[in-house]
Every structure is written in structure tokens, then in C-alpha cells.
Write a protein that holds these residues in place. Structure first.
Motif, PDB file in Angstrom:
ATOM      1  N   LEU A  58       0.684  -1.068   0.167  1.00  0.00           N
ATOM      2  CA  LEU A  58      -0.115  -0.344  -0.213  1.00  0.00           C
ATOM      3  C   LEU A  58       0.663   1.379  -0.250  1.00  0.00           C
ATOM      4  O   LEU A  58       1.533   1.287   1.029  1.00  0.00           O
ATOM      5  CB  LEU A  58      -0.433   0.127   1.875  1.00  0.00           C
ATOM      6  N   ILE A  59       0.765   1.816  -0.988  1.00  0.00           N
ATOM      7  CA  ILE A  59       1.274   3.277  -1.268  1.00  0.00           C
ATOM      8  C   ILE A  59       0.312   3.942  -0.974  1.00  0.00           C
ATOM      9  O   ILE A  59      -0.477   4.918  -1.916  1.00  0.00           O
ATOM     10  CB  ILE A  59       2.006   3.354  -2.606  1.00  0.00           C
ATOM     11  N   GLY A  60      -0.060   4.934   0.196  1.00  0.00           N
ATOM     12  CA  GLY A  60      -1.218   5.934   0.079  1.00  0.00           C
ATOM     13  C   GLY A  60      -0.096   7.920   0.337  1.00  0.00           C
ATOM     14  O   GLY A  60       0.589   7.865   0.343  1.00  0.00           O
ATOM     15  N   ILE A  61      -1.435   8.375  -0.824  1.00  0.00           N
ATOM     16  CA  ILE A  61      -0.675   9.780  -0.884  1.00  0.00           C
ATOM     17  C   ILE A  61      -1.600  10.740  -0.395  1.00  0.00           C
ATOM     18  O   ILE A  61      -3.154  10.434  -1.603  1.00  0.00           O
ATOM     19  CB  ILE A  61      -0.454  10.001  -2.290  1.00  0.00           C
ATOM     20  N   SER A  62      -1.750  10.904   0.363  1.00  0.00           N
ATOM     21  CA  SER A  62      -2.595  11.793   1.303  1.00  0.00           C
ATOM     22  C   SER A  62      -3.016  13.318   1.329  1.00  0.00           C
ATOM     23  O   SER A  62      -1.496  13.556   0.830  1.00  0.00           O
ATOM     24  CB  SER A  62      -3.071  11.556   3.019  1.00  0.00           C
ATOM     25  N   VAL A  63      -2.914  13.909   1.885  1.00  0.00           N
ATOM     26  CA  VAL A  63      -3.169  15.590   1.362  1.00  0.00           C
ATOM     27  C   VAL A  63      -3.521  16.396   3.057  1.00  0.00           C
ATOM     28  O   VAL A  63      -3.662  15.963   3.437  1.00  0.00           O
ATOM     29  CB  VAL A  63      -4.149  16.671   0.538  1.00  0.00           C
ATOM     30  N   GLU A  64      -2.836  17.408   3.530  1.00  0.00           N
ATOM     31  CA  GLU A  64      -2.605  17.873   4.139  1.00  0.00           C
ATOM     32  C   GLU A  64      -3.757  17.881   5.091  1.00  0.00           C
ATOM     33  O   GLU A  64      -4.107  17.806   6.464  1.00  0.00           O
ATOM     34  CB  GLU A  64      -2.194  19.492   4.588  1.00  0.00           C
ATOM     35  N   PHE A  65      -5.363  19.264   4.189  1.00  0.00           N
ATOM     36  CA  PHE A  65      -6.755  18.767   5.247  1.00  0.00           C
ATOM     37  C   PHE A  65      -7.198  17.800   5.338  1.00  0.00           C
ATOM     38  O   PHE A  65      -8.586  17.958   6.122  1.00  0.00           O
ATOM     39  CB  PHE A  65      -7.752  19.513   4.305  1.00  0.00           C
ATOM     40  N   LEU A  66      -7.043  16.664   4.377  1.00  0.00           N
ATOM     41  CA  LEU A  66      -7.384  15.631   5.152  1.00  0.00           C
ATOM     42  C   LEU A  66      -6.764  14.001   5.637  1.00  0.00           C
ATOM     43  O   LEU A  66      -6.794  12.925   5.762  1.00  0.00           O
ATOM     44  CB  LEU A  66      -8.127  14.580   3.456  1.00  0.00           C
ATOM     45  N   ASP A  75       1.978   1.049   4.255  1.00  0.00           N
ATOM     46  CA  ASP A  75       3.991   0.108   3.631  1.00  0.00           C
ATOM     47  C   ASP A  75       3.887   1.900   3.934  1.00  0.00           C
ATOM     48  O   ASP A  75       5.702   2.011   4.172  1.00  0.00           O
ATOM     49  CB  ASP A  75       4.168  -0.400   2.642  1.00  0.00           C
ATOM     50  N   GLU A  76       3.661   3.168   2.705  1.00  0.00           N
ATOM     51  CA  GLU A  76       4.003   4.081   2.783  1.00  0.00           C
ATOM     52  C   GLU A  76       3.310   5.049   2.716  1.00  0.00           C
ATOM     53  O   GLU A  76       2.151   4.475   2.234  1.00  0.00           O
ATOM     54  CB  GLU A  76       5.651   4.130   1.202  1.00  0.00           C
ATOM     55  N   MET A  77       2.793   6.302   3.423  1.00  0.00           N
ATOM     56  CA  MET A  77       2.112   6.984   3.397  1.00  0.00           C
ATOM     57  C   MET A  77       3.229   8.531   3.165  1.00  0.00           C
ATOM     58  O   MET A  77       3.852   9.072   4.125  1.00  0.00           O
ATOM     59  CB  MET A  77       1.160   7.631   4.771  1.00  0.00           C
ATOM     60  N   VAL A  78       2.535   9.083   1.879  1.00  0.00           N
ATOM     61  CA  VAL A  78       3.129  10.728   1.333  1.00  0.00           C
ATOM     62  C   VAL A  78       1.361  11.760   1.742  1.00  0.00           C
ATOM     63  O   VAL A  78       0.975  11.636   1.425  1.00  0.00           O
ATOM     64  CB  VAL A  78       3.359  10.703   0.840  1.00  0.00           C
ATOM     65  N   VAL A  79       1.851  12.738   2.299  1.00  0.00           N
ATOM     66  CA  VAL A  79       0.744  13.774   2.863  1.00  0.00           C
ATOM     67  C   VAL A  79       1.281  14.968   1.687  1.00  0.00           C
ATOM     68  O   VAL A  79       3.075  16.110   2.292  1.00  0.00           O
ATOM     69  CB  VAL A  79       0.987  14.274   4.313  1.00  0.00           C
ATOM     70  N   LYS A  81       0.800  19.037   0.332  1.00  0.00           N
ATOM     71  CA  LYS A  81      -0.105  20.344   0.566  1.00  0.00           C
ATOM     72  C   LYS A  81      -1.212  20.924  -0.151  1.00  0.00           C
ATOM     73  O   LYS A  81      -1.984  20.908   0.013  1.00  0.00           O
ATOM     74  CB  LYS A  81       1.289  21.139  -0.032  1.00  0.00           C
ATOM     75  N   ASP A  82      -1.110  20.466  -1.434  1.00  0.00           N
ATOM     76  CA  ASP A  82      -2.363  20.711  -1.902  1.00  0.00           C
ATOM     77  C   ASP A  82      -3.481  19.620  -2.574  1.00  0.00           C
ATOM     78  O   ASP A  82      -2.368  18.210  -3.017  1.00  0.00           O
ATOM     79  CB  ASP A  82      -3.196  21.620  -2.565  1.00  0.00           C
ATOM     80  N   LEU A  83      -4.634  19.537  -3.365  1.00  0.00           N
ATOM     81  CA  LEU A  83      -5.281  18.466  -4.745  1.00  0.00           C
ATOM     82  C   LEU A  83      -3.993  18.256  -5.646  1.00  0.00           C
ATOM     83  O   LEU A  83      -3.645  17.039  -6.451  1.00  0.00           O
ATOM     84  CB  LEU A  83      -6.245  18.015  -4.642  1.00  0.00           C
ATOM     85  N   ALA A  84      -3.565  19.643  -5.771  1.00  0.00           N
ATOM     86  CA  ALA A  84      -3.252  19.230  -7.442  1.00  0.00           C
ATOM     87  C   ALA A  84      -1.353  18.470  -7.003  1.00  0.00           C
ATOM     88  O   ALA A  84      -0.854  17.657  -7.783  1.00  0.00           O
ATOM     89  CB  ALA A  84      -2.621  20.840  -7.702  1.00  0.00           C
ATOM     90  N   GLU A  85      -0.408  18.584  -6.236  1.00  0.00           N
ATOM     91  CA  GLU A  85       0.767  18.040  -5.549  1.00  0.00           C
ATOM     92  C   GLU A  85       0.421  16.496  -5.286  1.00  0.00           C
ATOM     93  O   GLU A  85       0.860  15.694  -5.929  1.00  0.00           O
ATOM     94  CB  GLU A  85       0.910  18.655  -4.347  1.00  0.00           C
ATOM     95  N   ARG A  86      -1.092  16.042  -4.830  1.00  0.00           N
ATOM     96  CA  ARG A  86      -1.408  14.910  -4.593  1.00  0.00           C
ATOM     97  C   ARG A  86      -1.523  14.009  -6.062  1.00  0.00           C
ATOM     98  O   ARG A  86      -1.121  13.046  -6.536  1.00  0.00           O
ATOM     99  CB  ARG A  86      -2.934  14.416  -3.726  1.00  0.00           C
ATOM    100  N   LYS A  87      -2.465  14.675  -6.767  1.00  0.00           N
ATOM    101  CA  LYS A  87      -2.579  13.858  -8.312  1.00  0.00           C
ATOM    102  C   LYS A  87      -1.011  13.577  -9.278  1.00  0.00           C
ATOM    103  O   LYS A  87      -1.203  12.862  -9.813  1.00  0.00           O
ATOM    104  CB  LYS A  87      -3.223  14.757  -8.835  1.00  0.00           C
ATOM    105  N   ALA A  88      -0.215  14.931  -8.742  1.00  0.00           N
ATOM    106  CA  ALA A  88       0.882  14.599  -9.518  1.00  0.00           C
ATOM    107  C   ALA A  88       1.593  13.216  -8.675  1.00  0.00           C
ATOM    108  O   ALA A  88       2.415  13.293  -9.776  1.00  0.00           O
ATOM    109  CB  ALA A  88       2.039  15.738  -9.306  1.00  0.00           C
ATOM    110  N   GLN A  89       1.696  13.646  -8.036  1.00  0.00           N
ATOM    111  CA  GLN A  89       2.581  12.041  -6.950  1.00  0.00           C
ATOM    112  C   GLN A  89       1.687  10.789  -7.542  1.00  0.00           C
ATOM    113  O   GLN A  89       2.311   9.757  -6.919  1.00  0.00           O
ATOM    114  CB  GLN A  89       2.599  12.570  -5.921  1.00  0.00           C
TER     115      GLN A  89
END
Length: 180
Positions: A58-66, A75-79, A81-89
């Protein structure tokens, strides 16, 4: 293969939950990793639990407000700053993309991935998983776009519509074999 799945964080009816769980188990049993929005709610949680339970990564890409709703067992969780960065990641970490049922956020993610693919900014296969006919209307709209000249490439090169998880994964594994 790292499979990015866009789906709802809402709690939904079993007609969506059961196929999602089955697809998640296929991903995990196939030795694939789930790259997803990292949420511990709704279909996102169903997917994570299913992949984890079947031995997948599991590789999660969350966003600060969530971030307060982030899945704890990743296994990995990246947070981001915003939705645009989340989609890029999410795109950067994926080998393939599957769009499952969801609301406006899922639709936004799907159309961005398709727009980037249309312009050649990624070549990763994209699947719309049409559970219970959820994307029938969108498929009809895409066919109209193609027929009326709004798409610069054939729809079949842009996106694959799968009726179930077995078909989605078979398509992705075939594409990965050709590309890999």
C-alpha cells in the motif's frame, strides 16, 4: 506493477463495495501495489484492506486537509500540500491507472489523467472500471466526443472500459507486458 486507483471515500452500497473488494484482492494476490488517496474511509478503505489482506503493498498519497483520515496500515504514506500535488504524486508513482466509482473528486482525477494522456504527458494505461454500469453515461459522452472529432486520438487508445476487476487487471497486465 503499481496500480493507482481513484475511487470514492464515501460509504457505499454493496453493489459497489463487493466488486471493489474483489478487485482489491486480485491486485494483492497478483503481487501488485495499490497507489491510492490514502484514506481510511469508504471505498478507499475497502481497497486498502483488500489489497493488504491479499498480501499486496500500500502506497498512500494523502493531502494535508485530509491527513486526519489517513490509513494507518500503509507501507508508505505521503502527505501533500494540496490536491494538485497529490494528483501529480499519484501519477508519478503509478504504472497504471484505474478509475472506480466516485464523485466529483474522482471525476476530476479521471479527466486530468485522460487529458495528460491525450497530450502525451504520460503513456500509462487508463481503465474506467464500469461497476454496475456507473460510467455508462460517461462512455456514451466519450463516444460522442470521438465521433464528432473532439478527441485527437481514438478513444480505445485513451481509455479502456472494463466491466469488472478481472477484465481491468487482465488489460493492465497485458499492457504492462507489452510496455515492460
Amino acid at each position: 506493477m503499481n496500480i493507482c486507483v481513484f475511487c470514492s471515500a464515501a460509504d457505499l452500497d454493496d453493489r459497489y463495495v463487493v466488486p471493489a473488494r474483489q478487485f482489491a484482492e486480485l491486485i494483492g494476490k497478483g503481487g501488485h501495489a495499490l497507489v491510492w488517496g490514502g484514506s481510511d474511509t469508504g471505498l478507499m478503505k475497502v481497497m486498502a484492506d483488500g489489497v493488504r489482506g491479499a498480501g499486496g503493498k500500500l502506497i498512500g498519497i494523502s493531502v494535508e486537509f485530509l491527513a486526519h483520515a489517513a490509513y494507518e496500515g500503509a507501507d508508505e504514506m505521503v502527505v501533500t500540500k494540496d490536491l494538485a500535488e497529490r494528483k501529480a504524486q499519484l501519477l508519478a508513482r503509478a504504472d497504471a491507472i484505474v478509475v472506480m466509482v466516485g464523485g466529483t473528486g474522482t471525476l476530476d482525477e479521471a479527466t486530468e489523467m485522460l487529458e495528460l494522456r491525450k497530450h502525451g504527458l504520460h503513456t500509462k494505461p487508463v481503465v474506467l472500471l464500469n461497476t454496475a454500469g456507473f460510467y455508462d453515461g460517461l462512455k456514451e459522452q466519450f463516444l460522442r466526443m470521438e465521433a464528432e472529432g473532439f478527441l485527437p486520438l481514438p478513444l480505445a487508445e485513451l481509455v479502456f472500459f472494463a466491466e469488472d476487476g478481472v477484465g481491468a487487471l487482465a488489460y493492465l497486465e497485458e499492457k504492462a507486458g507489452i510496455q515492460g
